[in-house]
Scaffold this motif. Structure first.
Motif, PDB file in Angstrom:
ATOM      1  N   GLU A 267       0.793  -1.238   0.000  1.00  0.00           N
ATOM      2  CA  GLU A 267       0.000   0.000   0.000  1.00  0.00           C
ATOM      3  C   GLU A 267       0.818   1.276   0.000  1.00  0.00           C
ATOM      4  OE1 GLU A 267      -3.244  -0.023   2.700  1.00  0.00           O
ATOM      5  OE2 GLU A 267      -3.817  -2.082   2.220  1.00  0.00           O
ATOM      6  N   PHE A 268       2.124   1.169  -0.223  1.00  0.00           N
ATOM      7  CA  PHE A 268       2.958   2.365  -0.314  1.00  0.00           C
ATOM      8  C   PHE A 268       3.817   2.308  -1.569  1.00  0.00           C
ATOM      9  CE2 PHE A 268       1.984   2.121   4.182  1.00  0.00           C
ATOM     10  CZ  PHE A 268       1.649   3.434   4.470  1.00  0.00           C
ATOM     11  N   ALA A 269       4.047   3.488  -2.153  1.00  0.00           N
ATOM     12  CA  ALA A 269       4.904   3.594  -3.333  1.00  0.00           C
ATOM     13  C   ALA A 269       6.037   4.562  -3.048  1.00  0.00           C
ATOM     14  CB  ALA A 269       4.106   4.071  -4.546  1.00  0.00           C
ATOM     15  N   ARG A 270       7.167   4.298  -3.671  1.00  0.00           N
ATOM     16  CA  ARG A 270       8.313   5.200  -3.558  1.00  0.00           C
ATOM     17  C   ARG A 270       8.128   6.391  -4.504  1.00  0.00           C
ATOM     18  NH1 ARG A 270      14.339   3.310  -5.152  1.00  0.00           N
ATOM     19  NH2 ARG A 270      13.402   3.480  -7.213  1.00  0.00           N
ATOM     20  N   THR A 271       8.390   7.584  -4.021  1.00  0.00           N
ATOM     21  CA  THR A 271       8.310   8.791  -4.839  1.00  0.00           C
ATOM     22  C   THR A 271       9.707   9.339  -5.102  1.00  0.00           C
ATOM     23  OG1 THR A 271       8.013  10.117  -2.830  1.00  0.00           O
ATOM     24  CG2 THR A 271       6.027   9.419  -4.009  1.00  0.00           C
ATOM     25  N   THR A 272       9.827  10.085  -6.191  1.00  0.00           N
ATOM     26  CA  THR A 272      11.119  10.650  -6.572  1.00  0.00           C
ATOM     27  C   THR A 272      10.969  12.128  -6.898  1.00  0.00           C
ATOM     28  OG1 THR A 272      11.670   8.526  -7.608  1.00  0.00           O
ATOM     29  CG2 THR A 272      13.114  10.377  -8.091  1.00  0.00           C
ATOM     30  N   LYS A 273      11.884  12.911  -6.389  1.00  0.00           N
ATOM     31  CA  LYS A 273      11.979  14.317  -6.748  1.00  0.00           C
ATOM     32  C   LYS A 273      13.461  14.660  -6.815  1.00  0.00           C
ATOM     33  CE  LYS A 273      10.244  18.366  -7.712  1.00  0.00           C
ATOM     34  NZ  LYS A 273       9.447  18.585  -8.947  1.00  0.00           N
ATOM     35  N   GLY A 274      13.929  14.985  -8.032  1.00  0.00           N
ATOM     36  CA  GLY A 274      15.358  15.172  -8.212  1.00  0.00           C
ATOM     37  C   GLY A 274      16.065  13.851  -7.978  1.00  0.00           C
ATOM     38  N   ARG A 275      16.982  13.830  -7.047  1.00  0.00           N
ATOM     39  CA  ARG A 275      17.699  12.599  -6.710  1.00  0.00           C
ATOM     40  C   ARG A 275      17.356  12.100  -5.306  1.00  0.00           C
ATOM     41  NH1 ARG A 275      23.845  13.443  -9.162  1.00  0.00           N
ATOM     42  NH2 ARG A 275      23.208  13.739 -11.342  1.00  0.00           N
ATOM     43  N   GLN A 276      16.200  12.517  -4.807  1.00  0.00           N
ATOM     44  CA  GLN A 276      15.794  12.104  -3.465  1.00  0.00           C
ATOM     45  C   GLN A 276      14.487  11.333  -3.524  1.00  0.00           C
ATOM     46  OE1 GLN A 276      15.974  15.986  -1.408  1.00  0.00           O
ATOM     47  NE2 GLN A 276      17.738  15.165  -0.301  1.00  0.00           N
ATOM     48  N   TYR A 277      14.274  10.484  -2.486  1.00  0.00           N
ATOM     49  CA  TYR A 277      13.148   9.555  -2.479  1.00  0.00           C
ATOM     50  C   TYR A 277      12.316   9.716  -1.214  1.00  0.00           C
ATOM     51  CZ  TYR A 277      15.916   7.329  -6.119  1.00  0.00           C
ATOM     52  OH  TYR A 277      16.632   7.088  -7.271  1.00  0.00           O
ATOM     53  N   GLY A 278      11.022   9.415  -1.366  1.00  0.00           N
ATOM     54  CA  GLY A 278      10.100   9.393  -0.240  1.00  0.00           C
ATOM     55  C   GLY A 278       9.022   8.357  -0.489  1.00  0.00           C
ATOM     56  N   TYR A 279       7.873   8.465   0.210  1.00  0.00           N
ATOM     57  CA  TYR A 279       6.793   7.477   0.083  1.00  0.00           C
ATOM     58  C   TYR A 279       5.429   8.157   0.154  1.00  0.00           C
ATOM     59  CZ  TYR A 279      10.422   4.016   1.187  1.00  0.00           C
ATOM     60  OH  TYR A 279      11.553   3.257   1.181  1.00  0.00           O
ATOM     61  N   ILE A 280       4.466   7.588  -0.604  1.00  0.00           N
ATOM     62  CA  ILE A 280       3.060   7.969  -0.481  1.00  0.00           C
ATOM     63  C   ILE A 280       2.217   6.704  -0.370  1.00  0.00           C
ATOM     64  CG2 ILE A 280       3.268  10.142  -1.751  1.00  0.00           C
ATOM     65  CD1 ILE A 280       2.029   8.638  -4.175  1.00  0.00           C
ATOM     66  N   ASP A 281       0.975   6.875   0.143  1.00  0.00           N
ATOM     67  CA  ASP A 281       0.055   5.734   0.149  1.00  0.00           C
ATOM     68  C   ASP A 281      -0.834   5.787  -1.095  1.00  0.00           C
ATOM     69  OD1 ASP A 281      -1.991   7.587   0.586  1.00  0.00           O
ATOM     70  OD2 ASP A 281      -2.168   7.133   2.714  1.00  0.00           O
ATOM     71  N   LYS A 282      -1.768   4.829  -1.233  1.00  0.00           N
ATOM     72  CA  LYS A 282      -2.583   4.729  -2.448  1.00  0.00           C
ATOM     73  C   LYS A 282      -3.553   5.898  -2.606  1.00  0.00           C
ATOM     74  CE  LYS A 282      -4.165   0.466  -2.139  1.00  0.00           C
ATOM     75  NZ  LYS A 282      -4.819  -0.792  -2.587  1.00  0.00           N
ATOM     76  N   ASN A 283      -3.762   6.651  -1.531  1.00  0.00           N
ATOM     77  CA  ASN A 283      -4.625   7.835  -1.603  1.00  0.00           C
ATOM     78  C   ASN A 283      -3.834   9.106  -1.916  1.00  0.00           C
ATOM     79  OD1 ASN A 283      -7.008   6.370  -0.898  1.00  0.00           O
ATOM     80  ND2 ASN A 283      -6.298   6.369   1.233  1.00  0.00           N
ATOM     81  N   GLY A 284      -2.525   8.925  -2.117  1.00  0.00           N
ATOM     82  CA  GLY A 284      -1.675  10.078  -2.417  1.00  0.00           C
ATOM     83  C   GLY A 284      -1.165  10.800  -1.189  1.00  0.00           C
ATOM     84  N   LYS A 285      -1.514  10.308   0.013  1.00  0.00           N
ATOM     85  CA  LYS A 285      -1.040  10.941   1.241  1.00  0.00           C
ATOM     86  C   LYS A 285       0.427  10.614   1.457  1.00  0.00           C
ATOM     87  CE  LYS A 285      -1.902  11.257   6.215  1.00  0.00           C
ATOM     88  NZ  LYS A 285      -2.693  10.759   7.367  1.00  0.00           N
ATOM     89  N   GLU A 286       1.190  11.627   1.806  1.00  0.00           N
ATOM     90  CA  GLU A 286       2.636  11.470   1.949  1.00  0.00           C
ATOM     91  C   GLU A 286       3.000  10.843   3.289  1.00  0.00           C
ATOM     92  OE1 GLU A 286       5.744  14.240  -0.057  1.00  0.00           O
ATOM     93  OE2 GLU A 286       5.417  15.003   1.964  1.00  0.00           O
ATOM     94  N   LEU A 287       3.708   9.718   3.230  1.00  0.00           N
ATOM     95  CA  LEU A 287       4.232   9.094   4.443  1.00  0.00           C
ATOM     96  C   LEU A 287       5.555   9.734   4.817  1.00  0.00           C
ATOM     97  CD1 LEU A 287       4.063   6.712   6.545  1.00  0.00           C
ATOM     98  CD2 LEU A 287       5.505   5.435   4.944  1.00  0.00           C
ATOM     99  N   LYS A 288       6.417   9.902   3.807  1.00  0.00           N
ATOM    100  CA  LYS A 288       7.714  10.555   3.995  1.00  0.00           C
ATOM    101  C   LYS A 288       7.986  11.446   2.782  1.00  0.00           C
ATOM    102  CE  LYS A 288       9.642   8.966   7.845  1.00  0.00           C
ATOM    103  NZ  LYS A 288      10.148   9.856   8.906  1.00  0.00           N
ATOM    104  N   PRO A 289       8.414  12.692   3.003  1.00  0.00           N
ATOM    105  CA  PRO A 289       8.777  13.545   1.863  1.00  0.00           C
ATOM    106  C   PRO A 289      10.038  13.016   1.183  1.00  0.00           C
ATOM    107  CG  PRO A 289       9.418  14.579   3.927  1.00  0.00           C
ATOM    108  CD  PRO A 289       8.623  13.352   4.298  1.00  0.00           C
TER     109      PRO A 289
END
Length: 387
Positions: A267-289
């Protein structure tokens, strides 16, 4: 005068760590040796293997220094000897192995070759059938009694009693009795491994569509589509990236917020911005920036992350740190033209190592001086009477 320099720094105890499977995660030390740690971060199987796969059905494939593969249990005991050129994870009681003649077959958990190595390729068993490639480069289903199906140009795994095959250039859906249930459009060029009851395909124009769990055909509208995981897939529709659900709804994500979103796991996906990573859930809520240098997918409730400074830790599904991999205290010790890396678990132990190294150098150089003195005493320096 001898030039001596110390350059102190910290690095994680391990060069890399993996996902948790059956309570254990792979680790690799700075000598590129693999072992395993438990959910507290304790090393429970020492780093000693040239390579290792994750645990599956209580066994893990490991490679020795000679390049051969065998299997270990949870205690690190070698229970299936090193003998294969390659070995894969156990699934449904069987594992694919490759012998020294590049022939593929299957073994059971006792290490017995229940389907002898004889094929050009083999894939894991699903719903009672594996997939093998014969000497004519055709694909066949095989059961545990080694009974083979008719040949196909391509065939994919069974899921919910059906599978997709290609014969005479046409893709078809068959049942587990191998009878054709449905012929698929000729415009389909490729099918992908089924996941979450969804069968992705690509048409002759390179667009993606899918057949859902009920057999409904979803037209190839998408420029890209990754595999479904946790009932959603990352897709591109009309040049917009977003999340596609099994029911067909598409939700684009904010390009300003993320450059990319990975597949969803637990239920979580890794997100990418530039060269840094975070996580969101399936509703798009951010777990970690997006703040980590590296980030793994969630497995068994935990995900490994690495800070910009190189420290490794594991977070849980609430975003809290479960445990931290200890850092090593290191020093790059240069003297003359030689460089040595010293490592210790505490700053105090590192100081002791530095002192020991200095004593070693002192002794080495004293030895060189003694050798020079001895040469000066040699016969070539003895003066003759008439000199």
């Amino acid at each position: 005068m001898l030039d001596i320099k110390f350059e102190d720094f910290k690095e994680s105890k391990y060069r890399g760590t993996g996902e948790f499977h059956e309570g254990l995660a792979r680790i690799v030390n700075h000598d590129n040796k693999y072992g395993f740690m438990n959910r507290s971060g304790k090393e429970v199987i020492a780093c000693q293997f040239a390579l290792a796969l994750d645990f599956s059905e209580s066994l893990a494939a490991v490679q020795n220094e000679s390049g051969l593969w065998g299997y270990i249990d949870y205690d690190g005991n070698l229970v299936i000897p090193y003998q294969y050129e390659h070995a894969y994870n156990f699934k449904n009681g069987l594992a694919v192995v490759v012998n020294d003649h590049d022939e593929w077959g299957y073994i059971n958990r006792e290490g017995k070759e229940v389907i002898p190595c004889q094929f050009k390729q083999a894939r894991a068993f699903e719903e009672g059938y594996g997939i093998v490639q014969d000497n004519n480069f055709m694909y066949r289903y095989i059961d545990e009694a080694s009974k083979l199906s008719a040949p196909y140009e391509e065939c994919l795994n069974f899921e919910n009693g059906t599978a997709v095959v290609k014969l005479n250039g046409i893709w078809q859906i068959i049942g587990n009795d191998f009878e054709v249930k449905r012929n698929l459009p000729k415009s389909i060029s490729k099918f992908y491994h089924s996941s979450c009851g969804i069968r992705r395909f690509q048409d002759n124009d390179g667009n993606y569509g899918y057949i859902d769990a009920k057999g409904s055909f979803r037209a190839p509208l998408y420029e890209s589509m990754r595999q479904f995981s946790n009932d959603v897939a990352i897709t591109t529709l009309l040049e917009e990236r977003g999340i596609l659900t099994k029911k067909g709804s598409f939700v684009p994500f904010d390009k300003e917020q993320y450059d990319e979103i990975g597949d969803f796991y637990e239920e979580f996906a890794r997100t990418t911005k530039g060269r840094q990573y975070g996580y969101i859930d399936k509703n798009g809520k951010e777990l970690k920036p997006c703040q980590y240098k590296e980030a793994d997918r969630f497995s068994e409730g935990l995900a490994g992350v690495m800070t910009e400074e190189g420290s490794i830790s594991y977070i849980n599904k609430k975003g809290n740190t479960k445990f931290i991999i200890p850092d090593l205290y290191c020093s790059r010790f240069t003297y003359g033209e030689q460089t040595v890396i010293l490592t210790a678990t505490t700053a105090k132990k590192l100081r002791k190592l530095k002192i020991q190294k200095l004593d070693e150098i002192k002794k080495a150089y004293v030895g060189e001086i003694d050798a020079v003195k001895q040469e000066l005493k040699g016969p070539q320096y003895v003066l003759k009477d008439n000199q």
